[in-house]
Design an enzyme around this catalytic site. Structure first.
Site, short mmCIF file in Angstrom:
data_model
loop_
_atom_site.label_atom_id
_atom_site.label_comp_id
_atom_site.label_asym_id
_atom_site.label_seq_id
_atom_site.Cartn_x
_atom_site.Cartn_y
_atom_site.Cartn_z
N HIS A 127 0.85 -1.19 0.00
CA HIS A 127 0.00 0.00 0.00
C HIS A 127 0.88 1.24 0.00
O HIS A 127 1.88 1.33 0.71
CB HIS A 127 -1.01 -0.02 1.15
CG HIS A 127 -0.49 0.24 2.53
ND1 HIS A 127 -0.37 1.50 3.06
CD2 HIS A 127 -0.10 -0.61 3.52
CE1 HIS A 127 0.07 1.43 4.30
NE2 HIS A 127 0.25 0.16 4.61
N ASP A 139 5.62 2.74 7.40
CA ASP A 139 4.26 2.30 7.08
C ASP A 139 3.61 3.27 6.09
O ASP A 139 2.96 4.22 6.51
CB ASP A 139 3.44 2.22 8.37
CG ASP A 139 2.06 1.62 8.16
OD1 ASP A 139 1.82 1.02 7.10
OD2 ASP A 139 1.22 1.76 9.08
N GLU A 173 -5.52 1.77 1.97
CA GLU A 173 -5.35 0.61 2.85
C GLU A 173 -5.62 0.99 4.30
O GLU A 173 -6.25 0.22 5.05
CB GLU A 173 -3.93 0.06 2.70
CG GLU A 173 -3.68 -1.26 3.43
CD GLU A 173 -3.18 -1.11 4.87
OE1 GLU A 173 -3.01 -2.13 5.55
OE2 GLU A 173 -2.98 0.04 5.30
N GLU A 174 -5.14 2.15 4.71
CA GLU A 174 -5.24 2.54 6.11
C GLU A 174 -6.68 2.78 6.56
O GLU A 174 -6.97 2.79 7.75
CB GLU A 174 -4.42 3.82 6.37
CG GLU A 174 -2.92 3.65 6.16
CD GLU A 174 -2.26 2.78 7.22
OE1 GLU A 174 -2.98 2.25 8.10
OE2 GLU A 174 -1.03 2.63 7.17
N ASP A 202 4.27 -4.90 3.74
CA ASP A 202 3.71 -3.83 4.55
C ASP A 202 4.56 -3.69 5.82
O ASP A 202 4.53 -4.56 6.68
CB ASP A 202 2.26 -4.17 4.91
CG ASP A 202 1.52 -3.02 5.55
OD1 ASP A 202 2.15 -1.99 5.83
OD2 ASP A 202 0.30 -3.15 5.77
N HIS A 289 2.11 4.67 13.16
CA HIS A 289 0.98 5.61 12.99
C HIS A 289 1.19 6.90 13.77
O HIS A 289 0.23 7.51 14.26
CB HIS A 289 -0.34 4.94 13.40
CG HIS A 289 -0.85 3.99 12.37
ND1 HIS A 289 -2.07 3.37 12.47
CD2 HIS A 289 -0.31 3.54 11.21
CE1 HIS A 289 -2.27 2.59 11.43
NE2 HIS A 289 -1.20 2.66 10.64
#
Length: 476
Positions: A127, A139, A173-174, A202, A289
């Protein structure tokens, strides 16, 4: 990688059948010298991968500090990847996500190399979007950059392909695996059937990371695990990532999947820290994140190993003939380290466990045959197919023999049998020395499917234990 969310349905069962290459201390960034293939995969340039990450970082910096799927940072990332691929000669498609995606999300990007059998597609994806909190360098800039340089390397090398290779960079994706779900959902059943395996990448540069393979005992995972095994990494199942990334969109439609990951917010165990280094009790990615997921949050050693493992898998699955060469023993022996339950082993499978009082050669589990001190016979075995192109094939394994017997007589024995015929035998006379690598010659069985059995036989008194671990096939 997205946060865990509730999903409908049950993960599809995957076929077991994984083996390993002999572990070798190969420097990071190189293909393993022990790889038994006629067409070796190229080394992927870490410098080039990091240059792609620099571009993703710059795209975020120009656009509010993130690359969320609805942002200009994401669209700039798409434009950069697309430009590189088109210049390299790929057929590139921007696929708008017209249903199921967040309003305003940018497109998926699909690139196919126009060679190889179009009815046998091996697909590799990552992603490209991130969260709004930060630039998303691990990420998932890491997976996206490693994938891009693999695609460009394939174009530069331009090898003869027997199967088709397709790359994908997913949107949204998130927010719920939305881009990849749209892609697979809108394929016809015939188009889905052409995809023989999908590989997902990922978070492959987690700062305190581990080495995880999705569905590690599946046939699809065999080349991925084989490469990391050849570096002595002893990878583990990616339990944290199950159902949380784009491979799940493919699993839901019965397409075999695997991939690499180095971990997100879960914490590294002391055993993992002892095996891989890093800090036990701390998250694999301390900036998961968060705004600190910047270029300084990238584990370049892990990124290098993942990029090279992707190349190895591409070459195994699509380049040349016979799985990357005429003799490809990766995946022949299933669950050779006994870490994934008992299947596909048959026989006295109760001997397979994490036994107290003895350390496994690799991992935590092994098979302990004998050691009863009474008349007994115990065995484990499985059916394997020795590749037809192997002029030399060796069944390799680690054996630890300990005994209470004395003298010069062989009272208790351990044998390797093929279809009931004994190839090699050890006994209480070979006790001592801890784990020792042994082998049995299977060259005469090239091209045949045979049953390999390890059997321990003890007499009526004084025990001899035969400890068995890390069974694999090597060949040339």
């Amino acid at each position: 990688m997205k946060r865990r969310f509730a999903v409908a349905g049950t993960l599809l069962a995957l076929v077991l059948g994984l083996g390993t290459l002999p572990a070798a201390a190969t420097p990071s960034g190189t293909s393993p010298a022990s790889t038994p293939t006629a067409l070796a995969a190229p080394d992927i340039s870490l410098t080039a991968v990091r240059a792609h990450l620099d571009e993703f970082s710059a795209a975020a910096a120009r656009n509010g500090g993130n690359r969320r799927s609805t942002s200009q940072g994401y669209r700039d990332s798409v434009a950069y990847v697309k430009g590189k691929l088109q210049a390299a000669g790929y057929t590139v498609t921007e696929q708008p996500c017209t249903s199921g995606c967040t309003s305003g999300a940018g497109p998926n990007l699909i690139a196919e190399w126009p060679q190889g059998d179009a009815s046998a597609v091996y697909m590799f994806g990552a992603h490209l979007d991130g969260v709004s909190a930060g630039p998303g360098m691990n990420d998932n800039g890491s997976g996206s950059a490693a994938l891009l340089e693999n695609a460009l390397t394939l174009a530069r090398e331009n090898p003869e392909l027997r199967n088709r290779v397709r790359f994908a960079w997913w949107t949204d994706e998130e927010q719920g695996l939305n881009g990849s779900d749209f892609y697979v959902r809108t394929l016809s059943s015939a188009e889905r059937s052409r995809i023989k395996a999908y590989y997902n990448f990922d978070m492959v540069a987690s700062l305190n990371g581990g080495y995880f393979v999705n569905h590690i005992t599946s046939a699809a995972a065999a080349p991925m695990k084989a490469y990391w095994d050849s570096l002595g990494l002893r990878p583990e199942e990616n339990t944290e990532g199950a159902g949380r990334s784009d491979d799940y969109s493919f699993e839901r439609y019965g397409i075999p999947t695997s991939g690499y990951a180095m971990g997100a917010s879960a914490r590294k165990t002391s055993a993992q820290a002892a095996k891989w280094g890093g800090t036990s009790g701390a998250a694999y990615d301390p900036c998961y994140h968060r705004s600190c997921d910047t270029l300084s949050n990238v584990n370049t050693t892990g990124l290098d190993r993942a990029a090279d493992g992707i190349a190895y898998t591409v070459w195994q699955q699509a380049v040349g003939t016979g799985g990357g060469g005429t003799c490809d023993p990766a995946g022949v022996v299933g669950n050779g380290g006994f870490e994934s339950g008992t299947a596909p082993w048959t026989g006295t499978t109760a001997v397979i466990a994490a036994h107290t009082g003895r350390a496994a050669h690799g991992g935590t589990r092994f098979a302990w045959l004998g050691g009863n001190g009474s008349a007994s016979t115990e065995s484990v075995g499985q059916t394997v197919t020795v590749p037809a192109g192997c002029t030399r094939a060796s069944l390799d394994f680690w054996l630890w023999i300990e005994t209470a017997e004395s003298g010069s007589r062989a009272y208790d024995t351990f044998s390797v049998r093929v279809n009931g015929s004994t190839l090699a035998t050890w006994s209480n006379l070979h006790a001592g020395g801890g784990w020792t690598q042994r082998s049995a010659d299977l060259s005469a069985y090239a091209g045949q499917t045979v049953t390999v059995t390890f059997t321990a036989t003890e007499d009526y008194s004084l025990q001899t234990g035969f400890l068995l671990d890390d069974v694999s096939l090597s060949g040339a």
